[in-house]
Design an enzyme around this catalytic site. Sequence first.
Site, short mmCIF file in Angstrom:
data_model
loop_
_atom_site.label_atom_id
_atom_site.label_comp_id
_atom_site.label_asym_id
_atom_site.label_seq_id
_atom_site.Cartn_x
_atom_site.Cartn_y
_atom_site.Cartn_z
N HIS A 269 0.66 -1.47 -0.04
CA HIS A 269 0.09 -0.08 0.03
C HIS A 269 0.74 1.31 -0.07
O HIS A 269 2.23 1.19 0.29
CB HIS A 269 -0.99 0.04 1.15
N CYS B 78 2.33 -5.31 6.89
CA CYS B 78 1.89 -4.77 5.38
C CYS B 78 3.42 -4.36 4.95
O CYS B 78 4.17 -3.79 5.75
CB CYS B 78 0.79 -4.03 5.29
#
Length: 528
Positions: A430, A449
């Site tokens: 992301h 992440c």
Amino acid sequence: MLKKTALGLLACLLLTVPAPFAYSAPSSTNSIFQILGNQNSACRNLRPTFDDLARKQLIAFYQPHNFHPLWSDRQRLEALLAQFDELADDGLDPASYAPEQIRQLYQTADSTQLACADILTTHAYLRALRHLAWGRVDQTSLEPIWRSGDYAGKIPSLTKIAEQGLADPAMAFSQARPTLDLYINLRHLYARMRHEQSPVWPKIPAGSPLRPEMQDLRIPLLEQRLAIYLPQPDPAASDDLLYYPALVEAVKNFQRQHSLQPDGIIGPGTLAELNTSQAYRLGQLRINLERLRWIARDMEPDILLVNVAGARLIDYRNGQASWQTRTQVGRADRATPLLKSTVTRLTLNPTWTVPPTILREDKLPKIRRNPGYLARNQIKVLDAQGQQIDPNLIDWNNPQAIRLRQDAGPGNPLGKVVVRFANPFFVYLHDTPSQPLFARSPRAFSSGCVRVEGALKLADRLLTDQEREPVKKLLANGKSTQYNLGSPRPILITYWTAEADGNGQVTYQQDIYKLDRSLLAALNAARP
């Protein structure tokens, strides 16, 4: 009776193994056939690795050749033994494939021992190809990787390579050896370094952090250690023990090569790297050759490859690295998982649903200290059905069945785009508003992440020409949208701590998850 039973079992096995050539039963005096069918083999020199699985593989391999010897041609045999020797440049121990034992067996005139020698040679040949192509030790027990259903259990067969290689062993080893550029470059570096005389580096004593323009008794030792970074040291500057600008630049270059923050300050981390021995570095290269054998097995011509230790993403097209960027990965207590999956969709202008661990460990303490934290950060409270509820009605000391969701916008930790792929860990690639952190090294800052520098550029590379304009408009409207990709892409998130470029320049990554030591121990334990 035992021998008859074993031979009967062997016959059954032969019927279940497809043969690429016509098969006729060997004569009853065929030594190789009898040995492979006898659990209590007369071959005392067969190694402990000769288990039932190896026996079945050998039966399948000898069957198309009617169980005749495969290595009676001495020129072919010597060509194979030479390939065993060259495995040292791959970080594999040639002794694991018993070249001297094989030579000794072939010196006998006894027919049974010659059959044993042929079996041992074939066994070593198949093991060597397997180790070279797939790895010497079991990845799943050391650094397990989760694979989506599309990739689970896929291991390419080496049978065709091994069969063709009987006429040309060098060709077989060349085809089994990974062709990944990362592997080839690191192998060349390892081969060069292991043949060089190991330098004896001076040990630099501990002390207070050394900063530019400081005076320190360790300066002469530092100059000696960094001589390769200092083509023309300034003797006058070193006489008065000054940490002078050219030496500061040498330290910065050393720090870059070792994935440290290139600030020129010699603190505990830089000092530890300066005092690391060449022998340790050779071991580090060897374990990363092993990792790259694992990685090569999962590589595809078009794939996104993420190195967690190096905090870097590489976009491969047609087997070549076509673009790369920096990333931020999970810190040690919230490690980014190793996995292979397929990127299937983008989330544009994403909202952020707070993962359970972050909710429990990060958000709840902040909310308890200041209930206004939710409104200030545009975070909504949702019930189990996804309906918004009043945060004033929640017992924040014991919240039950709630979720927190942050609206899209500049403060959202997912930025403008999320790259999604199936996995059980709730991780993804992301965008991020934490752009300054990309200048840091190492970059283990996230909760698992992978934050991507230039995430919009990555998203653009995942789109077809026809998809780019519609996605641009969807991004511009500011609304959260799920966008399914017309051309899904494989992604491999993995881990390695040393690499070399095509010029032989090495970069060492920080072992942020402390995995190197156990892998080195496993490789050493696998030696004969």
